[in-house]
Design a protein around this motif. Structure first.
Motif, mmCIF file in Angstrom:
data_model
loop_
_atom_site.group_PDB
_atom_site.id
_atom_site.type_symbol
_atom_site.label_atom_id
_atom_site.label_comp_id
_atom_site.label_asym_id
_atom_site.label_seq_id
_atom_site.Cartn_x
_atom_site.Cartn_y
_atom_site.Cartn_z
ATOM 1 N N SER A 1 2.383 28.975 22.158
ATOM 2 C CA SER A 1 2.441 27.544 21.945
ATOM 3 C C SER A 1 1.994 26.900 20.569
ATOM 4 O O SER A 1 0.983 27.604 20.144
ATOM 5 N N ARG A 2 2.601 25.977 19.760
ATOM 6 C CA ARG A 2 2.143 25.604 18.641
ATOM 7 C C ARG A 2 2.025 24.255 18.419
ATOM 8 O O ARG A 2 3.189 23.766 19.129
ATOM 9 N N SER A 3 1.368 23.734 17.568
ATOM 10 C CA SER A 3 1.313 22.384 17.130
ATOM 11 C C SER A 3 2.345 22.241 16.163
ATOM 12 O O SER A 3 2.243 22.736 15.338
ATOM 13 N N VAL B 1 0.261 31.545 14.085
ATOM 14 C CA VAL B 1 -0.893 31.659 15.048
ATOM 15 C C VAL B 1 -1.596 33.081 14.822
ATOM 16 O O VAL B 1 -2.742 32.811 14.827
ATOM 17 N N SER C 1 -3.840 29.548 19.217
ATOM 18 C CA SER C 1 -3.277 28.305 18.979
ATOM 19 C C SER C 1 -3.100 28.197 17.290
ATOM 20 O O SER C 1 -3.831 28.981 16.744
ATOM 21 N N PRO D 1 -0.796 28.537 27.619
ATOM 22 C CA PRO D 1 -1.012 28.242 26.275
ATOM 23 C C PRO D 1 -0.803 26.847 26.122
ATOM 24 O O PRO D 1 -0.324 26.035 26.642
ATOM 25 N N ALA E 1 -1.108 23.932 22.725
ATOM 26 C CA ALA E 1 -1.363 23.664 21.153
ATOM 27 C C ALA E 1 -1.993 22.586 20.930
ATOM 28 O O ALA E 1 -2.863 22.815 20.009
ATOM 29 N N PRO F 1 -6.190 23.236 23.397
ATOM 30 C CA PRO F 1 -6.165 24.595 24.164
ATOM 31 C C PRO F 1 -7.451 24.550 24.854
ATOM 32 O O PRO F 1 -8.777 24.309 24.258
#
Length: 655
Positions: free
Chosen positions: A48-50, A105, A151, A460, A462, A465
């Motif tokens: 997962s990413r912001s 990431v 993350s 996950p 973001a 976390p």
């Protein structure tokens, strides 16, 4: 008669046990590195990413000015809300390998692996192989560090900076040399670029440790002052350069009232983090993320933090006491003990924070426990080793029982391994750092947190976390408006739940999780985002918007303007670096652009479209903010587009 010269002495062949010891240590480092990499890198490609931080890495990769300033958007309109040091490496990865979740990431995961190895090497200098192994193992299995390193939140590079600081500091104190203390100060400055004032909290411990070295007081004090001033100067170098550049020649500095880098670092990211006690709304913005409960002595032992970092605090404090009892060199317990206590006080006092802020505790806790254990082992004193095993195992079981999210059976298995390690300690000669024995002892101390860390692979998040079985974290009552918007808005659009209960999702909220519903006569979130950011609605809506504005914007500088950085970030990422104007910056209420500047941009044809639905960030209708004035102007002077299949899109310039 010739006189024969004596043959030069032959170098003594290395003794077999020394060769074995070196080979064992190298093997241990490989095992630590592979273990840390497994926990941080495995399945990262599905992570997962912001979107907010991802858009920053993407925008920074577009030009060197954007790279230096930390621009949020490719046009360099506004920056992120901190010094961009943590994003320079991810931006380079994007530039070299293209944009992807893995690219933004992976650098953080590798930074955590590097921190593990450097801490292990530092521990070995402090107390031998056993100390090095155990210190590295603690860092590699600190649950919150593993979670955040999976993350693109800005924490792992800060922890790496702290590990490098410890490595140089130990050399400085062992050798009583200025050059190594200067290097430690350089690493503090590097950590400052990642997390600002939190890095300077290391200096009291560095100074105390160095003042305990054996040399004249004049030299000790002089060296500390020299290294401290050097560290401070290098720390504020970016701030000073940005401050000297005219405002019209650089992006607006995010989350500031006056476009001032000193305000951003020492106000918003400094005093502003301690809440109403220090906040001055006329001088700087304040920000207190609502994810870690209220300040207090026992904050780090609450449900939000006990299994993330608090599990090792009792053992770490015990270790500092053991260093004193076992008559370790004074600089050792001054360094690791002072560092540990300073950070414990800081995290207990700050008004609000994400759990992952506390990952910085991993380095001093690892070094304190590893050093105390190694000291006892080298002296042949078994009771401190047994006591450390008992405390860590007991704490794991206690957390498992008190907070249902952590596995009681795993903690119980750790206790069994701890008992086996105690039995082995009684039979194994203390001075021999056999890795079979140390491995069992490590399992008896770290099995539960290692499992909690591994759980983060399949959970996950973001935005916030966390590790273990507590991926859903109550944020507690009393946090509303822009503060929550900033904390929650970084979730990837379309990700739904992002680590909080009660139906929280990008752009909406429910009454669960300790967050009260808005009063009947109070402010309510606007549709599709309101005060909480996120994307429009994700998926096809974003695609339809981008397709339309690309077809009709012509050569305008911006494809579209939106309210708030969170929504802009989603569009920047989905357009692969398209130019989107984030009105109001991160919070939605930054005075960028000003109403006059915005109307001038529209008049020049730079902003052909404005999206008013899904208003993100802190935008909530305050008539005094630039964002509200711009919205009012757009609705009065622009024409709503009806053929774009997108709600709330206005045309503000001739096509």
């Amino acid at each position: 008669m010739a006189v024969l010269s004596p043959a030069p002495p032959r170098a003594a062949a290395p003794r077999p046990h020394l060769r074995r010891r070196g080979t064992s240590w190298r093997t241990a480092l490989v095992v630590l590195g592979l273990g840390a990499a497994l926990l941080t890198v495995w399945q990262l490609w599905n992570g997962s990413r912001s979107e907010y931080y991802a858009s920053i890495a993407l925008s920074m990769s577009h030009s060197w000015p954007d790279f230096f300033f930390g621009a949020l958007d490719p046009a360099g309109t506004v920056t992120l809300d901190k010094i961009p040091g943590s994003y320079w490496i991810p931006a380079l990865f994007v530039k070299l390998f293209g944009f992807s979740t893995f690219a933004v990431v992976l650098p953080n995961a590798l930074a955590a692996v590097a921190a593990t190895l450097i801490t292990a090497v530092t521990g070995r200098r402090l107390g031998g192989d056993a100390t090095g192994w155990l210190a590295g193992a603690v860092v590699a299995t600190t649950p919150i560090l593993i979670a955040v390193s999976r993350s693109n939140q800005p924490e792992s590079f800060f922890v790496l900076g702290l590990a490098l600081t410890a490595w140089a500091a130990v050399r400085a104190m062992q050798r009583a040399q200025l050059r190594w203390l200067l290097l430690a100060g350089v690493f503090v400055a590097a950590a400052f670029q990642a997390y600002m004032l939190e890095a300077w909290a290391v200096w009291p411990a560095l100074a105390a440790g160095y003042l305990c070295t054996r040399q004249s007081w004049r030299r000790r004090i002089g060296h500390v002052v020299c290294a401290g001033l050097t560290s401070a100067a290098l720390s504020v170098l970016w701030i000073a350069i940005v401050w000297l550049i005219p405002a019209g020649s650089r992006p607006y500095l995010g989350s500031t009232l006056h476009d001032n880098p000193w305000e951003m670092v020492f106000g918003y990211n400094g005093l502003g983090r301690f809440g109403s006690a220090t906040a001055d709304s006329s001088v700087y913005n304040s920000f207190t993320p609502p994810f870690s409960g209220s300040p207090g002595v026992f904050r780090l032992f609450t449900a939000q933090l006990a299994g993330q970092i608090g599990w090792l605090i009792p053992a770490a404090l015990l270790a500092v006491a053991l260093l004193v009892i076992l008559r370790s060199p004074a600089w050792q317990y001054a360094l690791v003990g002072g560092w540990l206590i300073t950070y414990l006080v800081m995290f207990s006092a700050v008004a609000g924070m994400h759990q992952f802020y506390t990952a910085a505790l991993a380095v001093p806790m690892a070094l304190s426990i590893g050093t105390a254990f190694g000291r006892a082992r080298s002296l042949g004193v078994r009771w401190p080793q047994v006591l450390l095993l008992a405390v860590t195992a007991g704490t794991a079981i206690g957390i498992g029982i008190a907070y249902g999210g952590y596995s009681v059976p795993v903690a119980t298995a750790q206790a069994v391994l701890a008992l086996a390690a105690v039995a082995l300690l009684v039979r194994t000669p203390s001075g021999r750092g056999r890795f079979a024995t140390i491995g069992l002892i490590s399992a008896g101390m770290l099995m539960a947190p290692a499992v909690w860390s591994a759980v983060a692979i399949s959970h996950p998040s973001a935005t916030n976390p966390v590790a273990g079985g507590v991926s859903d974290v109550s944020i507690g009552s009393g946090f509303t408006g822009p503060a929550f918007a900033r904390a929650a808005g970084g979730a990837a659009a379309g990700s739904g739940r992002f680590g909080m209960p009660g139906g929280f999702a990008a752009g909406r909220f429910g009454a669960g999780g300790g967050q009260p519903a808005p009063a009947a006569n109070g402010p309510r979130p606007a549709p599709n985002g309101g005060r909480f950011g996120g994307g429009i609605t994700g998926g096809s809506d974003d695609a339809a918007l981008l397709s339309y504005v690309r077809a009709h914007a012509g050569g305008a500088e911006y494809l579209v303007a939106v309210f708030g950085a969170q929504q802009a970030a989603t569009l920047i990422v989905r357009s692969d670096g398209g130019s989107v104007l984030p009105i109001g910056g991160f919070s939605g209420d930054d005075p960028v652009p000003t109403p006059d500047a915005f109307t001038a941009m529209v008049g020049a044809g730079d902003v052909p479209y404005v999206l008013v639905s899904g208003r993100g960030g802190g935008f909530g209708g305050d008539p005094s903010t630039a964002s509200t004035q711009i919205l009012t102007w757009v609705q009065a002077n622009c024409i709503q587009v009806t053929d774009a299949n997108v709600n709330g899109l206005y045309a503000c310039a001739a096509r």
